[in-house]
Design an enzyme around this catalytic site. Sequence first.
Site, PDB file in Angstrom:
ATOM      1  N   GLU A 129      13.451   3.805   5.328  1.00  0.00           N
ATOM      2  CA  GLU A 129      13.172   2.460   4.785  1.00  0.00           C
ATOM      3  C   GLU A 129      14.104   2.309   3.590  1.00  0.00           C
ATOM      4  OE1 GLU A 129       9.376   1.560   2.986  1.00  0.00           O
ATOM      5  OE2 GLU A 129       9.676  -0.582   3.305  1.00  0.00           O
ATOM      6  N   HIS A 193      12.444  -6.252   3.471  1.00  0.00           N
ATOM      7  CA  HIS A 193      13.084  -6.210   2.153  1.00  0.00           C
ATOM      8  C   HIS A 193      14.344  -7.067   2.247  1.00  0.00           C
ATOM      9  CE1 HIS A 193      10.387  -3.401   0.209  1.00  0.00           C
ATOM     10  NE2 HIS A 193      10.338  -2.746   1.353  1.00  0.00           N
ATOM     11  N   ASP A 246      -4.626  -3.800   5.810  1.00  0.00           N
ATOM     12  CA  ASP A 246      -5.607  -3.344   4.821  1.00  0.00           C
ATOM     13  C   ASP A 246      -6.324  -4.535   4.189  1.00  0.00           C
ATOM     14  OD1 ASP A 246      -3.503  -4.359   3.379  1.00  0.00           O
ATOM     15  OD2 ASP A 246      -3.235  -2.620   2.093  1.00  0.00           O
ATOM     16  N   ASP A 272       1.969   2.332   6.092  1.00  0.00           N
ATOM     17  CA  ASP A 272       2.802   2.223   4.873  1.00  0.00           C
ATOM     18  C   ASP A 272       2.134   3.003   3.731  1.00  0.00           C
ATOM     19  OD1 ASP A 272       4.907   1.635   3.195  1.00  0.00           O
ATOM     20  OD2 ASP A 272       4.478  -0.509   3.045  1.00  0.00           O
TER      21      ASP A 272
END
Length: 381
Positions: A129, A193, A246, A272
């Site tokens: 990542e 991102h 979440d 993550d």
Amino acid sequence: MFTLIENCRLISPDVEIAEASVLIENDRIIQVAPGKISAPAGCRKIDAAGMTAVPGFIDLHCHGRNSFDFCDGSAEGAKAIAENKLAEGVTTLLPTTLTVSEKDLADSLAAVAAYDQKTGCRIPGVHLEGPFINVKAAGAQNPAFVRLPDAAEVDRLNAVFPVKKITFAIEEAGGIEFVAEMLKRGIVPSCTHSQAKYEIFKAAHDAGLRNLSHFCNQMTPLHHRDIGLVGAGLLHKDVFAELICDKLHISPAMIQLVFSVKGADKVILISDAMRASGMPDGEYDLGGLPVMVADGAARLKEGGALAGSTLQLATALKNICEVTGLPAKELVKATSASAAAAMGWNDRGALMPGYLADIVLLDNDFNVCKTLVGGEVRFEK
Ligand code: FE
């Protein structure tokens, strides 16, 4: 060596059996049937009464757990994460690195390479990542180490341990060519991102991009005159959307929207997770940046950006069952089959003859009772 799981409820993509048996020979499932299967001589039996068998979870995006982070470059840490992920039902994991120096990335991969795969989940490769992200959408990634897409750096890392997936910003110089370069190497390209506009997404899609990492987080939102990456993910049926379910990174209504538009077979649940996953609230760090974890929410101390999660995949499955109301035989696609399809792994993600015997036994509240990897019970509560 035969193993027979008996008396379980079984849920696999498009299949639900109220009371099932699963026969395993060595590391593969050889028979799945309602009711009883006659056990071969010398067969080991697992009585799974009151439990539900589902395909072992595949987590394509995990930075750490139980105080360890893959970017620590510690072989002991990498092994501990691989073992602790079993407690949340994960049987295949892509250790995920952060935006750090090339030396730190190489050290992290060397630490993963030292794990012998015998005691925890399977680790077929890693997910990079960054570091080739957009500095304006760095989130909790360290902007000091952001650099332009560079296939030669990936090649050097791939020589340390296989790189299976890379998350980067497609709008950076050379980004579209980088999509094709990664596909040539059998590495799955994925974008986030990023501040890419829809036109740039279309060029990347033409080049073969089919994945959006932590969908909705740190990417261009949907606007009615430029639908951005969020609109692109919803519009394009062939694109996999990875979600951190979440209820914090994305709202319950967004979870419902993504599942209703894309269907569970194009949604991939990811954790993550950072090092605080499986640990109490307190102070931690992510890629050298200080993080405060309160009520399970990990945020940078400076600026308050979400800094990974503490989510466990069994909880993510529970969350999507509650939020979407869709049948479990649909939703289990999002915890394993979709990830397997995105990665081109055709030996896992379902409880069917010929598939790897990677199986999770859950209780009625989604707690993991047992995790089997290749027919071997590697976690037991
Ligand atoms: Fe991220």
